[in-house]
Design an enzyme around this catalytic site. Structure first.
Site, PDB file in Angstrom:
ATOM      1  N   ILE A  40      35.668  43.576  36.290  1.00 42.86           N
ATOM      2  CA  ILE A  40      36.070  44.008  37.626  1.00 42.86           C
ATOM      3  C   ILE A  40      37.585  43.895  37.709  1.00 42.86           C
ATOM      4  CG2 ILE A  40      33.906  43.528  38.827  1.00 42.86           C
ATOM      5  CD1 ILE A  40      34.921  40.853  39.669  1.00 42.86           C
ATOM      6  N   ASP A  41      38.193  44.648  38.619  1.00 45.16           N
ATOM      7  CA  ASP A  41      39.645  44.709  38.710  1.00 45.16           C
ATOM      8  C   ASP A  41      40.253  43.362  39.072  1.00 45.16           C
ATOM      9  OD1 ASP A  41      39.506  47.429  38.207  1.00 45.16           O
ATOM     10  OD2 ASP A  41      39.466  47.973  40.326  1.00 45.16           O
ATOM     11  N   ARG A  42      41.520  43.209  38.778  1.00 41.56           N
ATOM     12  CA  ARG A  42      42.249  41.966  39.046  1.00 41.56           C
ATOM     13  C   ARG A  42      42.103  41.513  40.500  1.00 41.56           C
ATOM     14  NH1 ARG A  42      48.618  42.378  38.795  1.00 41.56           N
ATOM     15  NH2 ARG A  42      48.124  43.550  40.684  1.00 41.56           N
TER      16      ARG A  42
END
Length: 304
Positions: free
Chosen positions: A138-140
Site C-alpha cells: 500500500i502507498d506510503r
C-alpha cells in the site's frame, strides 16, 4: 546485463530517443535512461547515441541495462502494530508515512527494515532481498492492513489468491464532493500516465484491468465518506478511479487539487479489512485495522 532492440516505425520517427525509451521501459525513470545514454549503453549501428537524438524510421536501437546493485537492507528496531501473526503470515497495521519496501531514497525506516528486525530470517524470499515477505503493498501515506508472508509456501498461496481476486480488501476513504449514487462500480483499466511517468491513469490502450466497488457511508457538505472494495489491485487504483469520477481523495495532491484545507499528509485512505484463506489450513480468516486517529478526528470536524 539485459539487452533490448527496437526497430523504429513511422509513428515514432522524429521523437527524442530518451522520451521514446521512457515510454517503452516505463519501469525506468527518464533520468536513469539519460544516465544510460551518457554511459554509451544506447547505440545505433554500434555508435552511442545522445539523449537529444531524433529517431528515424527503420532505426535499430540497442540498449543495454546493467543489473541493479541491491544495497544491504539492515534490520531496524521499529515498533510494529501487529494484528495477527503465526508461523506462515503476519498482518500489520501500517502507519501513515511509512514506505513498505526500500527503493531509491528510502533504504531505512521502511516496513521491510522493521520486519527484518522482528522476523529475522523468517520471511519469504520470492521477491528478493529488497522485498522479503512482501506479497502486496500500500502507498506510503495509506494506512492499514498489510499481509506479510513468512515463507515461500505462504507467499505462493497468497500470490495465487491475489491473482484470482479472492482476497477481501476493503478501504475507507474521504473524497471531495458528493457522489451521486449510494454505491457503484468503476471498471476502467489502469496503466502508466502517457506524459507524467510517475503517475498512473485510466489507460484503455496499455492499461491492465482494474475494478473498484464503492458505497457511501456518510455524506458531508463538501465531502463523502465511502468504503471501497478492491476486485483488482493496481498501483494507485482507488486514487485513480475516484479521481476519474471527479471525486479525488481528500489530501491527494497527486490526483486531486493542490490545496490542502485540513493540512493533511497525503490522501485519506485506510486499508481497513483484509481477509484471505490461510496458506496452511485453508480456513478463511479476516482482520480489521481501526481507523487512525487523524481520520477519526477529521470525520468529526467535517461540516455537514
Amino acid at each position: 546485463m539485459d539487452e533490448f532492440t527496437y526497430e523504429i516505425g513511422v509513428e515514432n520517427a522524429g521523437e527524442r530517443i530518451d522520451k521514446f525509451l521512457s515510454g517503452e521501459l516505463s519501469e525506468l525513470s527518464r533520468s536513469y535512461i539519460q544516465k544510460l545514454l551518457k554511459e554509451g549503453m544506447v547505440t545505433l549501428g554500434g555508435k552511442a547515441l545522445k539523449a537529444n537524438y531524433r529517431l528515424r524510421e527503420k532505426d535499430e536501437i540497442e540498449i543495454k541495462i546493467p543489473p541493479a546493485m541491491e544495497p544491504d537492507i539492515l534490520p531496524e528496531n521499529i515498533p510494529l502494530d501487529i494484528l495477527y501473526e503465526d508461523s506462515d503470515v503476519l498482518v500489520v497495521n501500517k502507519p501513515k508515512g511509512m514506505v513498505v519496501h526500500p527503493g531509491a531514497g528510502h533504504y531505512s525506516g521502511t516496513l521491510v527494515n522493521a520486519l527484518l528486525y522482528h522476523c529475522g530470517d523468517s520471511l519469504s524470499g520470492i521477491n528478493g532481498v529488497m522485498r522479503p515477505g512482501i506479497v502486496h503493498r500500500i502507498d506510503r501515506d495509506t494506512t492499514g492492513s498489510l499481509l506479510v508472508c513468512k515463507n515461500d509456501l505462504a507467499h505462493r498461496s497468497i500470490a495465487e489468491q491475489l491473482k484470482v481476486h479472492s482476497i477481501t480488501r476493503k478501504y475507507r476513504a474521504i473524497v471531495y464532493g458528493n457522489l451521486k449514487e449510494d454505491e457503484g462500480t468503476i471498471d476502467a483499466p489502469i496503466g502508466r500516465h502517457p506524459v507524467e511517468r510517475k503517475k498512473m491513469a485510466i489507460n484503455y490502450k496499455n492499461g491492465k484491468e482494474a475494478v473498484t466497488h464503492y458505497r457511501v457511508l456518510e455524506r458531508f457538505r463538501n465531502y463523502t465518506y465511502i468504503e471501497c472494495q478492491l476486485e483488482t489491485g493496481r498501483t494507485h487504483q482507488i486514487r485513480v478511479h475516484l479521481s476519474s469520477l471527479h471525486h479525488p481523495l481528500l489530501g491527494d495532491e497527486v490526483y486531486g487539487p493542490k490545496e490542502n484545507p485540513f493540512h493533511l499528509e497525503g490522501q485519506t485512505l485506510h486499508a481497513m479489512v483484509l481477509g484471505f484463506d490461510h496458506p496452511s489450513t485453508g480456513e478463511y480468516i479476516e482482520f480489521s485495522a481501526p481507523l487512525p486517529e487523524y481520520f477519526e478526528k477529521l470525520l468529526k470536524k467535517l461540516p455537514k
